[in-house]
Every structure is written in C-alpha cells, then in structure tokens.
Design a protein around this motif. Structure first.
Motif, PDB file in Angstrom:
ATOM      1  N   LEU A   6       0.956  -1.082  -0.167  1.00  0.00           N
ATOM      2  CA  LEU A   6      -0.033  -0.084   0.045  1.00  0.00           C
ATOM      3  C   LEU A   6       0.844   1.394   0.065  1.00  0.00           C
ATOM      4  O   LEU A   6       0.503   2.243  -0.755  1.00  0.00           O
ATOM      5  CB  LEU A   6      -0.883  -0.043   1.394  1.00  0.00           C
ATOM      6  N   ILE A   7       2.008   1.216   0.805  1.00  0.00           N
ATOM      7  CA  ILE A   7       2.701   2.341   0.859  1.00  0.00           C
ATOM      8  C   ILE A   7       3.310   2.532  -0.678  1.00  0.00           C
ATOM      9  O   ILE A   7       3.552   3.892  -1.063  1.00  0.00           O
ATOM     10  CB  ILE A   7       3.849   2.247   1.959  1.00  0.00           C
ATOM     11  N   GLU A   8       3.891   1.386  -1.130  1.00  0.00           N
ATOM     12  CA  GLU A   8       4.656   1.669  -2.548  1.00  0.00           C
ATOM     13  C   GLU A   8       3.451   2.210  -3.390  1.00  0.00           C
ATOM     14  O   GLU A   8       3.914   2.798  -4.321  1.00  0.00           O
ATOM     15  CB  GLU A   8       5.159   0.208  -2.902  1.00  0.00           C
ATOM     16  N   GLY A   9       2.458   1.662  -3.308  1.00  0.00           N
ATOM     17  CA  GLY A   9       1.456   2.053  -4.109  1.00  0.00           C
ATOM     18  C   GLY A   9       1.103   3.526  -4.259  1.00  0.00           C
ATOM     19  O   GLY A   9       0.873   4.219  -5.155  1.00  0.00           O
ATOM     20  N   ILE A  10       1.022   4.255  -2.929  1.00  0.00           N
ATOM     21  CA  ILE A  10       0.637   5.501  -2.893  1.00  0.00           C
ATOM     22  C   ILE A  10       2.072   6.067  -3.330  1.00  0.00           C
ATOM     23  O   ILE A  10       1.599   7.249  -3.924  1.00  0.00           O
ATOM     24  CB  ILE A  10       0.677   5.656  -1.174  1.00  0.00           C
ATOM     25  N   ASN A  11       3.285   5.999  -3.083  1.00  0.00           N
ATOM     26  CA  ASN A  11       4.383   6.654  -3.920  1.00  0.00           C
ATOM     27  C   ASN A  11       4.322   6.717  -5.202  1.00  0.00           C
ATOM     28  O   ASN A  11       4.716   7.642  -6.017  1.00  0.00           O
ATOM     29  CB  ASN A  11       5.775   5.833  -3.290  1.00  0.00           C
ATOM     30  N   TYR A  12       3.776   5.580  -5.642  1.00  0.00           N
ATOM     31  CA  TYR A  12       3.485   5.603  -7.330  1.00  0.00           C
ATOM     32  C   TYR A  12       2.696   6.550  -7.630  1.00  0.00           C
ATOM     33  O   TYR A  12       3.006   7.180  -8.462  1.00  0.00           O
ATOM     34  CB  TYR A  12       3.229   4.066  -7.535  1.00  0.00           C
ATOM     35  N   TYR A  13       1.530   6.704  -6.980  1.00  0.00           N
ATOM     36  CA  TYR A  13       0.369   7.724  -7.438  1.00  0.00           C
ATOM     37  C   TYR A  13       1.085   9.065  -7.053  1.00  0.00           C
ATOM     38  O   TYR A  13       0.877  10.050  -7.922  1.00  0.00           O
ATOM     39  CB  TYR A  13      -0.891   7.322  -6.493  1.00  0.00           C
ATOM     40  N   GLU A  14       1.949   9.061  -6.104  1.00  0.00           N
ATOM     41  CA  GLU A  14       2.131  10.583  -5.975  1.00  0.00           C
ATOM     42  C   GLU A  14       3.046  11.046  -7.078  1.00  0.00           C
ATOM     43  O   GLU A  14       3.124  12.315  -7.502  1.00  0.00           O
ATOM     44  CB  GLU A  14       3.276  10.587  -4.404  1.00  0.00           C
ATOM     45  N   ASN A  15       3.951  10.078  -7.671  1.00  0.00           N
ATOM     46  CA  ASN A  15       4.822  10.556  -8.867  1.00  0.00           C
ATOM     47  C   ASN A  15       3.991  10.836  -9.977  1.00  0.00           C
ATOM     48  O   ASN A  15       4.151  11.540 -10.718  1.00  0.00           O
ATOM     49  CB  ASN A  15       5.731   9.372  -8.999  1.00  0.00           C
ATOM     50  N   LEU A  16       2.989   9.668 -10.040  1.00  0.00           N
ATOM     51  CA  LEU A  16       1.968   9.538 -11.383  1.00  0.00           C
ATOM     52  C   LEU A  16       1.407  11.048 -11.463  1.00  0.00           C
ATOM     53  O   LEU A  16       1.273  11.602 -12.471  1.00  0.00           O
ATOM     54  CB  LEU A  16       1.090   8.413 -11.325  1.00  0.00           C
ATOM     55  N   PHE A  17       0.586  11.439 -10.338  1.00  0.00           N
ATOM     56  CA  PHE A  17      -0.267  12.454 -10.196  1.00  0.00           C
ATOM     57  C   PHE A  17       0.621  14.045 -10.569  1.00  0.00           C
ATOM     58  O   PHE A  17      -0.065  14.896 -11.086  1.00  0.00           O
ATOM     59  CB  PHE A  17      -1.017  12.660  -9.179  1.00  0.00           C
ATOM     60  N   VAL A  18       1.787  13.925 -10.280  1.00  0.00           N
ATOM     61  CA  VAL A  18       2.712  15.133 -10.678  1.00  0.00           C
ATOM     62  C   VAL A  18       2.867  15.156 -12.074  1.00  0.00           C
ATOM     63  O   VAL A  18       3.006  16.198 -12.574  1.00  0.00           O
ATOM     64  CB  VAL A  18       3.838  15.111  -9.897  1.00  0.00           C
ATOM     65  N   THR A  19       3.020  14.059 -12.923  1.00  0.00           N
ATOM     66  CA  THR A  19       3.249  14.073 -14.319  1.00  0.00           C
ATOM     67  C   THR A  19       2.218  14.243 -15.206  1.00  0.00           C
ATOM     68  O   THR A  19       2.468  14.607 -16.383  1.00  0.00           O
ATOM     69  CB  THR A  19       4.561  13.003 -14.557  1.00  0.00           C
ATOM     70  N   THR A  20       0.997  13.649 -15.045  1.00  0.00           N
ATOM     71  CA  THR A  20       0.056  13.466 -15.698  1.00  0.00           C
ATOM     72  C   THR A  20      -0.750  14.670 -16.247  1.00  0.00           C
ATOM     73  O   THR A  20      -0.750  15.580 -15.130  1.00  0.00           O
ATOM     74  CB  THR A  20      -1.065  12.446 -15.358  1.00  0.00           C
ATOM     75  N   THR A  21      -1.322  14.847 -17.310  1.00  0.00           N
ATOM     76  CA  THR A  21      -1.936  15.992 -17.599  1.00  0.00           C
ATOM     77  C   THR A  21      -3.631  15.786 -16.982  1.00  0.00           C
ATOM     78  O   THR A  21      -4.152  16.763 -17.357  1.00  0.00           O
ATOM     79  CB  THR A  21      -2.091  16.172 -19.070  1.00  0.00           C
ATOM     80  N   PHE A  22      -3.893  14.760 -16.789  1.00  0.00           N
ATOM     81  CA  PHE A  22      -5.057  14.437 -16.081  1.00  0.00           C
ATOM     82  C   PHE A  22      -5.336  14.749 -14.773  1.00  0.00           C
ATOM     83  O   PHE A  22      -4.371  15.012 -13.984  1.00  0.00           O
ATOM     84  CB  PHE A  22      -5.425  12.839 -16.495  1.00  0.00           C
ATOM     85  N   PHE A  23      -6.381  14.977 -14.114  1.00  0.00           N
ATOM     86  CA  PHE A  23      -6.929  15.232 -12.871  1.00  0.00           C
ATOM     87  C   PHE A  23      -6.383  16.521 -12.316  1.00  0.00           C
ATOM     88  O   PHE A  23      -6.120  16.552 -10.874  1.00  0.00           O
ATOM     89  CB  PHE A  23      -6.623  14.082 -12.110  1.00  0.00           C
ATOM     90  N   LYS A  24      -6.085  17.504 -13.044  1.00  0.00           N
ATOM     91  CA  LYS A  24      -5.477  18.884 -12.629  1.00  0.00           C
ATOM     92  C   LYS A  24      -6.413  19.542 -11.970  1.00  0.00           C
ATOM     93  O   LYS A  24      -6.045  20.186 -10.843  1.00  0.00           O
ATOM     94  CB  LYS A  24      -4.905  19.752 -13.789  1.00  0.00           C
ATOM     95  N   ASP A  25      -7.681  19.371 -12.038  1.00  0.00           N
ATOM     96  CA  ASP A  25      -8.716  20.333 -11.236  1.00  0.00           C
ATOM     97  C   ASP A  25      -8.825  19.655  -9.914  1.00  0.00           C
ATOM     98  O   ASP A  25      -9.169  20.416  -8.836  1.00  0.00           O
ATOM     99  CB  ASP A  25     -10.007  20.160 -11.771  1.00  0.00           C
ATOM    100  N   CYS A  26      -8.327  18.411  -9.502  1.00  0.00           N
ATOM    101  CA  CYS A  26      -8.193  17.664  -8.153  1.00  0.00           C
ATOM    102  C   CYS A  26      -7.175  17.266  -7.796  1.00  0.00           C
ATOM    103  O   CYS A  26      -7.182  16.548  -6.796  1.00  0.00           O
ATOM    104  CB  CYS A  26      -9.371  16.586  -8.196  1.00  0.00           C
ATOM    105  N   TYR A  27      -6.171  17.896  -8.137  1.00  0.00           N
ATOM    106  CA  TYR A  27      -4.648  17.451  -7.924  1.00  0.00           C
ATOM    107  C   TYR A  27      -4.482  17.591  -6.485  1.00  0.00           C
ATOM    108  O   TYR A  27      -3.913  16.697  -5.626  1.00  0.00           O
ATOM    109  CB  TYR A  27      -3.816  18.234  -8.660  1.00  0.00           C
ATOM    110  N   GLU A  28      -4.793  18.914  -5.964  1.00  0.00           N
ATOM    111  CA  GLU A  28      -4.114  19.151  -4.465  1.00  0.00           C
ATOM    112  C   GLU A  28      -5.038  18.656  -3.674  1.00  0.00           C
ATOM    113  O   GLU A  28      -4.729  17.993  -2.446  1.00  0.00           O
ATOM    114  CB  GLU A  28      -4.627  20.663  -4.176  1.00  0.00           C
ATOM    115  N   THR A  29      -6.290  18.038  -3.873  1.00  0.00           N
ATOM    116  CA  THR A  29      -7.229  17.363  -3.200  1.00  0.00           C
ATOM    117  C   THR A  29      -6.589  15.909  -2.879  1.00  0.00           C
ATOM    118  O   THR A  29      -6.599  15.329  -1.850  1.00  0.00           O
ATOM    119  CB  THR A  29      -8.631  17.397  -3.493  1.00  0.00           C
ATOM    120  N   MET A  30      -6.327  15.318  -4.107  1.00  0.00           N
ATOM    121  CA  MET A  30      -5.779  13.822  -4.336  1.00  0.00           C
ATOM    122  C   MET A  30      -4.458  13.925  -3.334  1.00  0.00           C
ATOM    123  O   MET A  30      -4.282  12.933  -2.813  1.00  0.00           O
ATOM    124  CB  MET A  30      -5.663  13.561  -5.876  1.00  0.00           C
TER     125      MET A  30
END
Length: 612
Positions: free
Chosen positions: A566-590
């Motif tokens: 689970l921790i590794e998965g969260i680390n993956y998402y933290e890196n992913l959401f910084v680089t993707t062009t998707f989900f920008k409107d809710c990035y800070e919340t996520m």
C-alpha cells in the motif's frame, strides 16, 4: 465536392472503448440482445442452465422462433441448453444489427443520434460525419460505409471456474466433463458464436485442460481464432502463470481483463495490497514479456500436436474494469496504460435498455449511498461479496432466521461445493447444512460466551442463496413465473454505484462515458484510485482485527507485505499525479488524500509473535 472518407476501409477494432462486464447470474443474461446492435460488447453468465432455458423460451416466443425446450431428462441437457440459447442470441443479434444498419441509412435522425453515442476520437464517427456533410449519394455511400466499418458488439460469455460441482445420478458420480463449469464450456464451444469466454475466480487446471477438446480454441490455417479465451485477473503474476499454463497446451489468451480487487461488483478477490495503478503499470511494461513467453510455449505445443503454428504472436488485449465513473478516468486509463477497453459494470444496472433488473431493485440501487453498499460475507463460496443493504432477499432471510428456519431449500445446488458432510457436496447457504451446523453449535453453547455464540450463529446463517437470488430480478422484469421457496432478489453492485443516483437511458450513459454529458449524482465522488485505496486500508484494518490472538508468522508476513504494498502504491500515485496532464482540477485534493492515507497506514501496527 470530393468525398475524402474511405468507403472500403475495414477494421477489426471495436467501435466502442468500453464494454459491459458480466454481472451476477442474470443481470447481463440478455444484454447482447439489448445493446450489441450498437457495437457495445457485453458478457453473459452461462453457469445457470435453468435461467438460460427460461430466457430461451421467453425470447423464442417474443421473436417467433420454434423452440420446444430441453428437458433435464435429456442426456447432456445442461450443455445443450447453453448452446441453444447462445445460438438464439447470436441469431437475434445479427437480425437486429442488420435492421439497425438499414435504419441508419433510412433515418438521418437515428444516424445522428447514433453518431452522438460514438467515441469523440472515433475514426468511424468522423467518417460518418464527413459523409453527412458531403451529401453526395448520401444513402448509397452511408450504406457502403456502414457495411465495411460497423460491427456488432461481442457476445462474450463468463464461467466462474470454481463453480464446477461434481454431478451425480443418484449415488453414481458422472465423469468430470459433466461437472458444471465443464458442461458450460462445452455449451459455449459447440455454439455458433465467434467470441470469447471470460474465465474468472482463479485457476482450474482440469477445466483449462478441457479446452483442448475443442478445435475452435486453436488457430485455424489463417492464424485466426473462432473462439477466444479471456482471463479475468487481478495481478501480473497470476496472468503469467495462467497464460503459460494454457500456452503449454497450445492455447492462446486473447485478453487479460484486469479487475480491481475490491472496487468491483460481485465477488471481491482482494490482492495483497497491490493497487490498480501499479498493477496496470506492470502490465504495460511487461506486455511484451507476456506475449513472447506464451507464444514460444504455444508454438512448441502446437508443433507437438501437429497443428498449424502461427509465425507471429497473435493479438493480445489488455482491458481493465472496476470503479471507473467519469469520462476523465476512462480516458486516463486508455491513455496512460494503453488498455484496449474499459469495463463499466455497476452504472449500467441503472440502464433499463442494457441490463435485466426489476423496478423495485433498480430503485433501491438508485437510492443507495456509500453506507448502503458494503462488502458482505453472504456468499456460500466464502469469498467477500459486494452487495447493497435493503434487498428483498435479506428481508426474507432475516425473517426465516427469527423463526428458526434459516437456510435455503437449495433447488439448484450450483454452489453445493462443501464436502464437510457429504461426498456429493452441500451448499453452506442451504437449510440442510445450516441445520447441522446449528445443532453442533447448540452442543457447544454452555462452553462459550453468549457473544461468541451469537457471532458463530450469524456466521452460519448470514449466507444467502445466490443461485436463486441472483436470477430473480430477470424473472420479475420479464414476468416469468418464480417457483419454489421465496428468496427475493440478491444484487451485487460495486461501491462506485453510490455516486449514480437515477435511472439513465443507454444514450445518456454512453455519452457520459465519453464526456458529452454527466449522469453522476451531486454527492462528492473521490477519484477511482483514491476510492480503491480507502477500501484497501479499511480491508487491512479489518484483517488485523480478525486475526486470532495466536497469530502465526505466516499471517504476520502477509499483513506486513500488504502494508508495504500500500505504501509503495501511494508513492507510485504521488509521482504519477505530478506528471500526468489528467486530474489537474483535483490534484491538490488527491495529493492531500494520499498523504492522509499514507499517515494512517504508517500508524497501523502489525501484530507480533508473543515471546514466551
């Protein structure tokens, strides 16, 4: 004006970028008849021959087919019923598809409405729009274009591999090929369909070996498969093991259908804390490895069998399903992970044109909130099962428990898999089984506390008759007589349904998927990945709470692995959401939600062995 749209382009790609997965035993029992003409693929469960027979009779009457019925007294009736039904569905779909194409040619309004349902990036959509704008030989060119580019949605089928009960005539056990899942496979294999069988619920070596009996699962002289194998999996390792097992028999997996372990409908097969994003990333990175490994093994097997061997690997698709709810999530999955299709299941339970659900149950689903949708233990398979509070089945079950008449009469015995008291198997939801277990409990009553007694009793009686409960909605919707003990309706939506709050037309649901409208309710809906993460954190906490006081080293290791993943998965998402062009409107919340869950996980204490 010169027409630039190619009239004779042919394509093997699906028209839509989504599919409707199997739901229950009967919620998608006739979905192909309802939606295939629009190019939408869906999946029929073929484990219950009784509802298949009744739906065959129902539709044969509706479409004026001469169907006499197949009695249970006929040899191999189970497989014959399935073959007959699938052939009927195939015939109906082909007729409806031809009629629909003709309607598109003749009625411009129908054509424009259909174009509005197609993916925005679809080449077919652009081609049709160009032909309408050009206007030259309008009907003639539209007809040619449709013939060469439009295809009906797939009529795929599903078999739960573990639902493979031995069958008997009195006390004589029948050969393995008459086991439930084996007979279901034979029914599909002998049908006229050219489609896929979705295998779910894990590996069944005997069933997998039975595929070798049917030539339709092997490549023809053109390297084509008439019938395809689709594996529903929750991680890459499982896909590799099962894919190679079948490849060694000369069988090719045409699609790996990845499903979220918890954020899905029906039975939930939780991973060891592996989250959907990292799982999809691994499939994307190692798809070539998956293909090459299976291809080499398959070629060797086909050569040994003296069969045709394709020079190049055949097509392999990766698809995903479980918890998707917005067009942005849909596009993200397609773009980021290069999947071929995204499954939209539970939301379609609110679409009368697509699924078979009675009015009362559909209203229950529309009004269900987050707290109403829960992971239960009602399945006789002993696997966590997503369902909703307030079903008619639950009310009837509780009424019988109060009257000390718990348990089902068990008329179908599809899940009569427990060999605890009989070699022929008993279902844990049956009255026969529960009576024995409750008698055993009474003997222990003086030796245990009242709270422990109540806990054990509830564990015995909470099981529901899924065989009946999961088909009754289809009977109710179609006014088909329901015989036997009253069981009401069991329904198995995923948690994601909490954010859809009304009945929806097929057109609007498809437009929602492609971002051209929204059918979501007004309640706040977390991102698909955040939602799944929450479920896994809750699951881990619950697993720790239910661990015995005498915890084993194996349990500790498993729980620690779960936490680390689970921790590794969260680390993956933290890196992913910084680089993707998707989900920008809710990035800070996520971002904040991920940090909050990480903190919560780090605070979870894994039990330790007691040092004596």
């Amino acid at each position: 004006m010169q027409i630039t749209t190619p009239l004779f382009m042919t394509t093997n790609k699906n028209i839509h970028t989504f599919h409707i997965p199997v739901m229950g035993l009967a919620y998608t029992i006739d979905s192909p008849i309802r939606v295939s003409q629009y190019g939408i693929s869906s999946v029929i469960s073929i484990i219950d021959d009784e509802i298949i027979e009744k739906m065959n009779t129902f539709y044969s009457k509706k479409f004026n087919f001469d169907y006499k019925g197949i009695s249970t007294k006929i040899h191999d009736y189970r497989a014959l019923r399935i073959t007959s039904y699938l052939n009927m569905v195939d015939e109906v779909v082909k007729k409806k598809f031809d009629d629909f194409k003709q309607e598109l040619v003749e009625n411009k309004e129908v054509l424009e409405n259909y174009i509005a349902m197609l993916p925005n990036k679809s080449e077919i959509k652009k081609g049709l729009q160009n032909l309408i704008e050009d206007g030259i030989k309008y009907k003639e060119n539209i007809k040619i274009y449709l013939e060469n580019n439009l295809s009906a949605g797939n009529i795929d089928v599903n078999i739960m591999t573990k639902v493979d009960k031995d069958n008997f005539i009195k006390d004589e056990q029948l050969p393995v090929i008459f086991n439930d899942a084996h007979a279901s496979l034979r029914g599909f294999a002998n049908s006229n369909l050219s489609s896929g069988v979705v295998l779910s619920a894990g590996m069944n070596p005997r069933l997998y070996s039975y595929f070798e009996s049917f030539e339709d699962f092997f490549p023809d002289l053109n390297g084509k498969l008439k019938k395809k194998i689709i594996l529903k999996v929750s991680d890459f390792r499982s896909a590799m093991i099962q894919g190679n097992f079948l490849a060694k028999k000369g069988l090719w997996i045409s699609e790996y259908r990845i499903e979220s372990g918890l954020n899905c409908g029906g039975h939930a097969f939780a991973t060891d804390g592996y989250l959907l994003g990292p799982i999809l990333e691994e499939f994307k990175e190692k798809k070539g490895q998956l293909i090459q490994s299976a291809h080499e093994l398959m070629i060797k097997a086909l050569e040994q069998k003296g069969m045709f061997t394709p020079e190049k690997p055949m097509e392999l698709k990766i698809t995903v399903q479980g918890g998707v709810g917005t067009s942005e999530e849909h596009e993200f999955l397609l773009d980021q992970y290069k999947v071929d299709s995204v499954g939209w299941g539970s939301p379609f339970l609110l679409v009368p044109e697509a699924t078979s659900v009675d009015i009362e149950t559909r209203a229950l689903l529309a009004n269900a909130t987050e707290k109403d949708l829960y992971l239960s233990h009602i399945s006789p398979l002993g696997i966590p099962f997503n369902t909703v509070k307030g079903t008619s089945n639950e009310a009837l079950k509780q009424s019988r428990i109060k009257e000390n008449k718990s348990g089902s009469s068990c008329p179908k015995k599809l899940l009569a898999l427990s060999k605890e008291f009989s070699n022929q198997g008993i279902c844990t939801a049956s009255k026969k089984y529960q009576d024995i277990k409750l008698e055993e409990l009474e003997v222990q009553k003086t030796e245990i506390s009242s709270s422990e007694y109540d806990k054990i009793k509830n564990k015995i009686t909470e099981k529901s008759c899924l065989c009946v409960g999961l088909v009754n909605a289809a009977y109710l919707e179609n006014d088909i007589e329901i015989k036997g003990q009253e069981q009401g309706v069991v329904i198995c939506p995923g948690p994601n349904l909490a954010y859809f709050d009304k009945e929806v037309s097929l057109s609007d649901m498809v437009k929602h998927i492609y971002g051209n409208t929204s059918v979501l309710g007004k309640i706040y809906r977390p991102n698909i990945f955040i939602n799944e993460l929450k479920m896994y954190v809750d699951y881990l906490k619950n697993e720790i709470e239910t661990v015995s006081t005498e915890v084993t080293s194996a349990q500790i290791k498993k729980l620690q692995l779960f936490k680390n993943n689970l921790i590794e998965g969260i680390n993956y998402y933290e890196n992913l959401f910084v680089t993707t062009t998707f989900f920008k409107d809710c990035y800070e919340t996520m971002k904040n939600q991920l940090q909050s869950y990480k903190n919560a996980i780090l605070e979870i204490e894994i039990p330790q062995l007691e040092i004596v």
